[in-house]
Design a protein around this motif. Structure first.
Motif, short mmCIF file in Angstrom:
data_model
loop_
_atom_site.label_atom_id
_atom_site.label_comp_id
_atom_site.label_asym_id
_atom_site.label_seq_id
_atom_site.Cartn_x
_atom_site.Cartn_y
_atom_site.Cartn_z
N GLU A 74 0.82 -1.22 0.00
CA GLU A 74 0.00 0.00 0.00
C GLU A 74 0.86 1.27 0.00
O GLU A 74 0.54 2.25 -0.66
CB GLU A 74 -0.94 0.03 1.21
N GLU A 75 1.98 1.25 0.76
CA GLU A 75 2.83 2.45 0.88
C GLU A 75 3.45 2.83 -0.47
O GLU A 75 3.87 3.96 -0.66
CB GLU A 75 3.98 2.20 1.86
N ALA A 76 3.53 1.87 -1.40
CA ALA A 76 4.18 2.14 -2.69
C ALA A 76 3.21 2.76 -3.71
O ALA A 76 3.64 3.19 -4.78
CB ALA A 76 4.76 0.84 -3.25
N VAL A 77 1.90 2.80 -3.37
CA VAL A 77 0.91 3.27 -4.35
C VAL A 77 1.01 4.79 -4.54
O VAL A 77 0.88 5.56 -3.58
CB VAL A 77 -0.53 2.88 -3.92
N VAL A 78 1.29 5.22 -5.77
CA VAL A 78 1.44 6.66 -6.06
C VAL A 78 0.28 7.21 -6.90
O VAL A 78 0.07 8.41 -6.96
CB VAL A 78 2.78 6.96 -6.80
N GLU A 79 -0.48 6.30 -7.56
CA GLU A 79 -1.61 6.77 -8.38
C GLU A 79 -2.66 5.67 -8.46
O GLU A 79 -2.35 4.48 -8.44
CB GLU A 79 -1.15 7.15 -9.80
N VAL A 80 -3.92 6.11 -8.55
CA VAL A 80 -5.06 5.20 -8.66
C VAL A 80 -5.96 5.70 -9.77
O VAL A 80 -6.25 6.90 -9.86
CB VAL A 80 -5.84 5.16 -7.32
N LEU A 81 -6.39 4.79 -10.62
CA LEU A 81 -7.34 5.11 -11.70
C LEU A 81 -8.42 4.03 -11.65
O LEU A 81 -8.13 2.86 -11.94
CB LEU A 81 -6.58 5.05 -13.03
N ASP A 82 -9.64 4.38 -11.27
CA ASP A 82 -10.66 3.35 -11.08
C ASP A 82 -12.05 3.89 -11.40
O ASP A 82 -12.26 5.11 -11.42
CB ASP A 82 -10.62 2.85 -9.62
N HIS A 83 -13.00 2.97 -11.63
CA HIS A 83 -14.36 3.42 -11.91
C HIS A 83 -15.36 2.85 -10.90
O HIS A 83 -16.55 2.81 -11.14
CB HIS A 83 -14.78 3.07 -13.36
N ARG A 84 -14.83 2.41 -9.75
CA ARG A 84 -15.71 2.01 -8.64
C ARG A 84 -15.72 3.10 -7.58
O ARG A 84 -14.75 3.84 -7.47
CB ARG A 84 -15.17 0.74 -7.97
N PRO A 85 -16.78 3.16 -6.76
CA PRO A 85 -16.81 4.16 -5.68
C PRO A 85 -15.63 3.98 -4.72
O PRO A 85 -15.25 2.84 -4.43
CB PRO A 85 -18.14 3.88 -4.95
N LEU A 86 -15.08 5.08 -4.27
CA LEU A 86 -13.89 5.05 -3.40
C LEU A 86 -14.23 4.45 -2.04
O LEU A 86 -15.13 4.91 -1.36
CB LEU A 86 -13.36 6.48 -3.24
N GLU A 87 -13.50 3.40 -1.66
CA GLU A 87 -13.76 2.73 -0.37
C GLU A 87 -12.85 3.22 0.74
O GLU A 87 -13.11 2.99 1.90
CB GLU A 87 -13.55 1.21 -0.51
N ARG A 88 -11.74 3.85 0.35
CA ARG A 88 -10.80 4.31 1.40
C ARG A 88 -10.02 5.51 0.89
O ARG A 88 -9.81 5.67 -0.31
CB ARG A 88 -9.84 3.19 1.79
N ASP A 89 -9.59 6.36 1.82
CA ASP A 89 -8.79 7.52 1.44
C ASP A 89 -7.36 7.09 1.18
O ASP A 89 -6.87 6.10 1.71
CB ASP A 89 -8.81 8.57 2.57
N ARG A 90 -6.69 7.89 0.35
CA ARG A 90 -5.30 7.61 0.01
C ARG A 90 -4.40 8.63 0.68
O ARG A 90 -4.83 9.70 1.06
CB ARG A 90 -5.14 7.73 -1.51
N ALA A 91 -3.12 8.30 0.75
CA ALA A 91 -2.13 9.25 1.30
C ALA A 91 -2.14 10.51 0.44
O ALA A 91 -2.41 10.45 -0.76
CB ALA A 91 -0.76 8.60 1.29
N PRO A 92 -1.85 11.69 1.06
CA PRO A 92 -1.94 12.97 0.33
C PRO A 92 -1.15 13.01 -0.97
O PRO A 92 -1.57 13.64 -1.94
CB PRO A 92 -1.37 13.98 1.33
N GLY A 93 -0.01 12.31 -1.05
CA GLY A 93 0.81 12.38 -2.27
C GLY A 93 0.29 11.53 -3.42
O GLY A 93 0.87 11.55 -4.51
#
Length: 349
Positions: free
Chosen positions: A108-127
């Motif tokens: 999870e800590e390595a995730v820098v970008e998300v592109l999805d078409h489902r409703p957001l289930e959780r918040d991401r880190a500010p960066g």
């Protein structure tokens, strides 16, 4: 890791359907072409083991059509994401999903970008860059991003991949299917304007739909695994496979009984329910059922429960079976899909 080379992985979800695959390939290609002086190497990763790729028949079909060899793809079992992350070398872009499964929580800590078409289930880190939009296909969001980039990056093969994926996901842009949005339609039109030689929508959709249900090149084991759900109680495990051929074709496969036995033995299944679905030329479904188990009690219980079910009633008619350990039925209620049958079987277990 030895050379301390940074890797930026673009990865779809674990179902690794056509949308996840094409979104990962196209976005990784776009990032590799457009990132200013990239330190990292961009790599699309298909989130399944290589051995499972043959089961994604619509994906193998479309990539083959566009001249992309399977040998040039990288699968989840061929890259050590945990090791790269541990060495501080991994950046991860998630497409067509935004929550990693429990087994991948460390990434999870390595995730820098998300592109999805489902409703957001959780918040991401500010960066972390997040694009979550309610469109029919994640490939639509990838197409929008590429279309806003420098001209010339979008080429004919990539356009064909994105075009086919959006059409399959959005059921040929049919409003009746309830999946398509104006943005999906706009992206299909944009791709067709830039590449007028793309085949007609109907042709593309029908070819992909046919490929999705084409299991002729698969072994019996692959057919059973292609669309599989498993139910278990304390001492029993029951496999339920959806199979896209008619009963006659299935029963006539060479060595079928041995294949059913091996399939259940290798995975510890006490029994198997195979739900056949096939379509006539008017696209109307017909369904049949196979109940297999070497355990007489389980087999007769499952058969009785399915015959007597009322919510919904399956309208089963027993058919002559070639083997005593296999029960076969015509299913009169063609609308009773596996989703409707699973609760009946769960209660039986």
């Amino acid at each position: 890791i030895r050379r301390h080379q940074e890797i930026h992985v673009v990865m779809g979800n674990e179902a690794c359907d056509l949308d996840s695959t094409v979104s990962a390939l196209a976005l990784a290609y776009f990032l590799a072409k457009t990132s200013p002086a990239p330190k990292a190497t961009f790599i699309p990763v298909l989130n399944i083991p290589r051995a499972d790729f043959a089961l994604r028949t619509e994906t193998t079909f479309l990539l083959r059509e566009q001249g992309i060899p399977t040998a040039s793809l990288i699968f989840r079992d061929e890259i050590d994401l945990g090791g790269l992350h541990h060495a501080g070398l991994l950046s991860l872009t998630l497409v067509d999903h935004h929550v990693l499964p429990g087994a991948d929580a460390a990434l999870e800590e390595a995730v820098v970008e998300v592109l999805d078409h489902r409703p957001l289930e959780r918040d991401r880190a500010p960066g972390c860059r997040v694009t979550v939009e309610p469109v029919g296909s994640c490939a639509t969001l990838v197409t929008e991003q590429i279309a806003q980039g420098p001209p010339g990056v979008l080429d004919r093969p990539m356009a064909a991949l994105l075009h086919g994926t959006i059409l399959l996901d959005c059921v040929n842009l049919s409003p009746a299917a309830g999946k398509v949005t104006p943005r999906d339609v706009a992206c299909v039109s944009l791709l067709e304007e830039r590449f007028p030689e793309l085949p007609a929508r109907d042709t593309v959709f029908e070819a992909l739909q046919a490929a999705k249900f084409d299991v002729s090149g698969l072994t019996t084991e692959q057919m059973l695994r292609k669309d599989l759900k498993v139910l278990s109680s304390d001492e029993l495990v029951l496999a339920i496979s959806t199979i896209y051929v008619d009963l006659e074709t299935f029963l006539s496969r060479a060595g079928l009984l041995q294949d059913l036995e091996s399939f259940c033995q290798a995975r510890g299944y006490t029994g198997l329910v195979a739900m056949m679905i096939s379509f006539n030329e008017r696209n109307e479904p017909s369904r049949q059922l196979v109940v297999y188990s070497q355990h007489e009690t389980l087999r007769s219980t499952v058969c009785r429960v399915l015959e007597e079910a009322t919510t919904p009633s399956l309208h089963l008619q027993p058919l002559l079976s070639p083997w005593s350990c296999v029960g076969t039925y015509a299913q009169g209620n063609a609308l009773a899909s596996r989703k409707k049958v699973l609760p009946i079987l769960r209660a039986a277990l």
